[in-house]
Motif scaffolding. Structure first.
Motif, mmCIF file in Angstrom:
data_model
loop_
_atom_site.group_PDB
_atom_site.id
_atom_site.type_symbol
_atom_site.label_atom_id
_atom_site.label_comp_id
_atom_site.label_asym_id
_atom_site.label_seq_id
_atom_site.Cartn_x
_atom_site.Cartn_y
_atom_site.Cartn_z
ATOM 1 N N ALA A 66 30.119 -14.068 119.429
ATOM 2 C CA ALA A 66 31.151 -13.139 119.887
ATOM 3 C C ALA A 66 30.786 -11.701 119.525
ATOM 4 O O ALA A 66 31.010 -10.773 120.314
ATOM 5 N N GLU A 67 30.219 -11.504 118.342
ATOM 6 C CA GLU A 67 29.809 -10.161 117.930
ATOM 7 C C GLU A 67 28.707 -9.631 118.845
ATOM 8 O O GLU A 67 28.718 -8.466 119.245
ATOM 9 N N ARG A 68 27.754 -10.493 119.180
ATOM 10 C CA ARG A 68 26.673 -10.076 120.090
ATOM 11 C C ARG A 68 27.236 -9.710 121.459
ATOM 12 O O ARG A 68 26.831 -8.712 122.057
ATOM 13 N N ALA A 69 28.169 -10.518 121.958
ATOM 14 C CA ALA A 69 28.766 -10.238 123.260
ATOM 15 C C ALA A 69 29.601 -8.965 123.202
ATOM 16 O O ALA A 69 29.606 -8.177 124.155
ATOM 17 N N ALA A 70 30.290 -8.746 122.091
ATOM 18 C CA ALA A 70 31.149 -7.560 121.966
ATOM 19 C C ALA A 70 30.322 -6.277 121.918
ATOM 20 O O ALA A 70 30.800 -5.223 122.349
ATOM 21 N N ARG A 71 29.092 -6.331 121.443
ATOM 22 C CA ARG A 71 28.248 -5.132 121.393
ATOM 23 C C ARG A 71 27.972 -4.587 122.787
ATOM 24 O O ARG A 71 27.806 -3.388 122.972
ATOM 25 N N ASP A 72 27.932 -5.480 123.747
ATOM 26 C CA ASP A 72 27.608 -5.067 125.112
ATOM 27 C C ASP A 72 28.856 -4.729 125.926
ATOM 28 O O ASP A 72 28.739 -4.352 127.096
ATOM 29 N N LEU A 73 30.044 -4.859 125.331
ATOM 30 C CA LEU A 73 31.288 -4.590 126.055
ATOM 31 C C LEU A 73 31.696 -3.132 125.905
ATOM 32 O O LEU A 73 31.391 -2.486 124.895
ATOM 33 N N PRO A 74 32.445 -2.634 126.895
ATOM 34 C CA PRO A 74 33.053 -1.305 126.721
ATOM 35 C C PRO A 74 34.083 -1.364 125.580
ATOM 36 O O PRO A 74 34.533 -2.445 125.198
ATOM 37 N N ASP A 75 34.491 -0.253 125.066
ATOM 38 C CA ASP A 75 35.388 -0.194 123.903
ATOM 39 C C ASP A 75 36.675 -0.993 124.104
ATOM 40 O O ASP A 75 37.087 -1.752 123.225
ATOM 41 N N GLU A 76 37.336 -0.822 125.235
ATOM 42 C CA GLU A 76 38.609 -1.519 125.458
ATOM 43 C C GLU A 76 38.409 -3.036 125.515
ATOM 44 O O GLU A 76 39.173 -3.802 124.934
ATOM 45 N N ALA A 77 37.383 -3.491 126.171
ATOM 46 C CA ALA A 77 37.106 -4.933 126.252
ATOM 47 C C ALA A 77 36.729 -5.476 124.876
ATOM 48 O O ALA A 77 37.113 -6.593 124.510
ATOM 49 N N ALA A 78 36.007 -4.689 124.082
ATOM 50 C CA ALA A 78 35.642 -5.109 122.727
ATOM 51 C C ALA A 78 36.890 -5.249 121.859
ATOM 52 O O ALA A 78 36.999 -6.173 121.057
ATOM 53 N N ARG A 79 37.853 -4.329 122.027
ATOM 54 C CA ARG A 79 39.111 -4.429 121.270
ATOM 55 C C ARG A 79 39.878 -5.698 121.641
ATOM 56 O O ARG A 79 40.415 -6.381 120.782
ATOM 57 N N ARG A 80 39.942 -5.998 122.935
ATOM 58 C CA ARG A 80 40.635 -7.213 123.373
ATOM 59 C C ARG A 80 39.974 -8.456 122.779
ATOM 60 O O ARG A 80 40.644 -9.378 122.316
ATOM 61 N N GLU A 81 38.652 -8.456 122.795
ATOM 62 C CA GLU A 81 37.924 -9.602 122.231
ATOM 63 C C GLU A 81 38.180 -9.712 120.725
ATOM 64 O O GLU A 81 38.391 -10.793 120.195
ATOM 65 N N ALA A 82 38.180 -8.601 120.026
ATOM 66 C CA ALA A 82 38.446 -8.605 118.584
ATOM 67 C C ALA A 82 39.862 -9.096 118.300
ATOM 68 O O ALA A 82 40.081 -9.858 117.348
ATOM 69 N N MET A 83 40.816 -8.694 119.111
ATOM 70 C CA MET A 83 42.198 -9.147 118.906
ATOM 71 C C MET A 83 42.303 -10.653 119.147
ATOM 72 O O MET A 83 43.025 -11.349 118.441
ATOM 73 N N ARG A 84 41.566 -11.149 120.123
ATOM 74 C CA ARG A 84 41.582 -12.587 120.388
ATOM 75 C C ARG A 84 41.066 -13.352 119.171
ATOM 76 O O ARG A 84 41.638 -14.353 118.762
#
Length: 88
Positions: A66-84
């Motif tokens: 998930a951390e690897r995938a979040a690195r490639d996400l835009p900021d808003e999408a990374a926040r949503r993933e972190a909240m999940r």
């Protein structure tokens, strides 16, 4: 001296000796059962610890993915993933 003669008389009595042998055998079975239960408990605890370690390892792998995938996400999408992940 009379104690020795009493013991020899009891040792010669087959009924007394068979009762004594049964008691000794019963004590032996009780001790063996306790050892067996202790071994089963130790094996059960080891299996539980192994399962917990495997769960922690899998959770670590999922978090790393998930951390690897979040690195490639835009900021808003990374926040949503972190909240999940934070809700778990």
């Amino acid at each position: 001296m009379w104690v020795l003669s009493m013991l020899s008389a009891l040792a010669g009595n087959k009924t007394v000796m068979s009762i004594f042998a049964a008691l000794v055998g019963g004590v032996g079975l009780y001790v063996a059962g306790g050892i067996s239960r202790a071994k089963k408990d130790a094996a059960r605890r080891a299996a539980e610890e192994l399962a917990a370690a495997q769960d922690r390892l899998e959770m670590g792998r999922e978090a790393t993915d998930a951390e690897r995938a979040a690195r490639d996400l835009p900021d808003e999408a990374a926040r949503r993933e972190a909240m999940r992940w934070a809700k778990h």
